[in-house]
Each structure stands twice: as C-alpha cells, then as structure tokens.
Design an enzyme around this catalytic site. Sequence first.
Site, PDB file in Angstrom:
ATOM      1  N   ASP A  55      -7.254  -3.506   4.375  1.00  0.00           N
ATOM      2  CA  ASP A  55      -7.221  -2.512   5.460  1.00  0.00           C
ATOM      3  C   ASP A  55      -7.118  -1.066   4.967  1.00  0.00           C
ATOM      4  OD1 ASP A  55      -4.542  -3.426   4.568  1.00  0.00           O
ATOM      5  OD2 ASP A  55      -3.854  -1.802   5.866  1.00  0.00           O
ATOM      6  N   THR A  63       0.867  -1.184   0.000  1.00  0.00           N
ATOM      7  CA  THR A  63       0.000   0.000   0.000  1.00  0.00           C
ATOM      8  C   THR A  63       0.895   1.222   0.000  1.00  0.00           C
ATOM      9  OG1 THR A  63      -1.642  -1.129   1.359  1.00  0.00           O
ATOM     10  CG2 THR A  63      -1.690   1.267   1.417  1.00  0.00           C
ATOM     11  N   GLY A 117      -3.844  -7.099   4.458  1.00  0.00           N
ATOM     12  CA  GLY A 117      -4.974  -6.378   5.039  1.00  0.00           C
ATOM     13  C   GLY A 117      -5.738  -7.177   6.070  1.00  0.00           C
ATOM     14  N   GLY A 162       0.900  -4.199   4.160  1.00  0.00           N
ATOM     15  CA  GLY A 162       1.028  -5.626   4.462  1.00  0.00           C
ATOM     16  C   GLY A 162      -0.296  -6.307   4.200  1.00  0.00           C
TER      17      GLY A 162
HETATM   18  N1  GLY Z   1      -2.706  -3.756   2.652  1.00  0.00           N
HETATM   19  C1  GLY Z   1      -3.398  -3.758   1.441  1.00  0.00           C
HETATM   20  C2  GLY Z   1      -4.333  -4.868   1.285  1.00  0.00           C
HETATM   21  O1  GLY Z   1      -4.225  -5.889   1.950  1.00  0.00           O
HETATM   22  O2  GLY Z   1      -5.207  -4.742   0.462  1.00  0.00           O
END
Ligand code: GLY
Length: 296
Positions: free
Chosen positions: A179, A148, A202, A200
């Site tokens: 997330d 992200t 989510g 990481g």
């Molecule tokens: N951290 C981004 C996702 O898991 O979508």
Amino acid sequence: MWSIIATWSFSLQCVEKGETILKSGGRALDAAEMGVRLVESDPAVDCVGRGGYLNADGELALDAAVMCGDTLKTGAVACVRGFEHPVSIARAVMEKTKHSILVGPYAEAFARQIGFAEAPPEYMITETARRKYEEEKRRRGKPSGHDTIGCLALDDAGSLCVATSTCGSNLRLPGRVGDTPIIGSGFYVQSGVGGAAATGLGEDIMRTCCSFRAVDLMRGGMSAQEAADTVVFTAHNTLRQCGLKPDCIALIVIDARGNCAGASNHKGFVYACARPGESPRIVSVDPVIDKDEQED
Ligand code: GLY
C-alpha cells in the site's frame, strides 16, 4: 501552526528532523521528505530502506511516495533497487514528470537520468538482513514484517504533505507492491482537510482504502481521532465480514489544524509527533478491536 506525526518509534529521528525544518518556517514537503530520508539510511530499521527485508530472490526492492495536499499531486516509486532514497525519487516523479507512479527498472532508469547516486548492494543489504533472509528461507517461512514509515507534516502556511517509504515484507514475491506507494491506500493528504498514512499489511490496507477514507471522514466533520478509529475499526470488520482474517492495520491521521491521532487493530502500535510547545515524543495507541479478535 506547524505539526508533524510519523509511524513507529523509529520515526522519532524523522519527527525531530521535521521539527527543525518546520520550526524555522520550512515547507511541509521538505520536512516529511528529509525526515523519511534519515530512516531510509538507518540500517537498524528492518522495514525501510538500507538494511531492510529482502524479497524471495534476495534483493532489496523499495517502495515510496510523496503527496502535496495543496495540489493533490503525488509521486511514487515501487520495487526500486540500488538507490538509498526512494522517497526522493518519488518526489522527483511528482515534480519532474506528469505521472504518479514509476516502477522497477523504469523508476531506476528515471533516477539515473535525474542524477541520483546509485548505492551498491554491499552498502544497501546489511549482514543482518542477509542472515534473516537465509534463516527465513531455511524455515520456509511465509512473508513477514510489513511496517512502513509514513510521515504527515503541516507547515505554517497551512500546507499538508505526506512522505512514505518501505521495503515490504521479508521473502515477498519479487514485484510485489504493498500500500505504501498507492494513493488513497497508504497515504492521502488534502490541505485544509487533513491527511492520513497507513502501516501494516499492504494487501489488507489496499482492500479497504484506509487513507482516503480517513481524510474523507474529516471532510465530513469527524475529528482526527474519530476518523482514525472509524477507519481501522471498519476496515478490520469489513475484512472479517468478507471471510478474511485481518492482519495488522494501523493509521496515523492529522487534521488541518495539526491535531494528530493514531489507531490500530493490534497492540503495540506507537507513533511519534511534535508541534509548537510539544517536543518530539512517542505516543502509544490502544487497539480499537477487542483483545480476542486481534491478530496474534
Ligand atoms: N505496509 C507496507 C507493505 O505492506 O508493504
């Protein structure tokens, strides 16, 4: 005094953009949004925006959010297709509606109504992304990649803001939301206290509400580094205690004075940051988890 931090080395361009805005007295929200927009447009970044990983149906569906630490107002969108800058649609949700999150076709209709230009699949989906999708599908691979861009900015007026954006993982189930657009998990800011943003897997980050926890620990007196380390260490061990094998969890944190920190449960995590007297630079983070407990 202004300060800016963002996840991963691809965010150097974001931090440089934010620096020019903050240096000239601009607002934290503009710095974070404008910086993230650059990464959303960069086809070489495979986990954010244009050129990002496709879902199991071969679509590029994007998640993004913004939050203003003065008001605790937030705006987020999830599973948006056909727009280059979900982060700006998220800002419009925050500024032009009474709501926090809009999803899928409803978020797309809102973006059209507000006047955002549509971006066709042949522009948004690159040949490289299509090739990776076909390769993974042939290998019947499980969803992979979950990074992200999260950018935390503090301006000279003391406002703390955050902007986040991702495409989620390759081959994710259509409709899956991680997330990144979820307040308290993927991001949180409160001016006068601090801010955090996660990258990481989510599902693991949402299970442990990482970003709100980090800000709350700073409210209780911890430094940015102590809060980042504590949250990632605790999240990793909590998941293990519950019988799960934690995937990657990494956090960037900023305090109300602009001190920046990062923490991760795996090797290889880096962030970009800048503040007065410190030009944009990349910082490597040592994992808070012992080597033999890290995800391969
Ligand atoms: N951290 C981004 C996702 O898991 O979508």
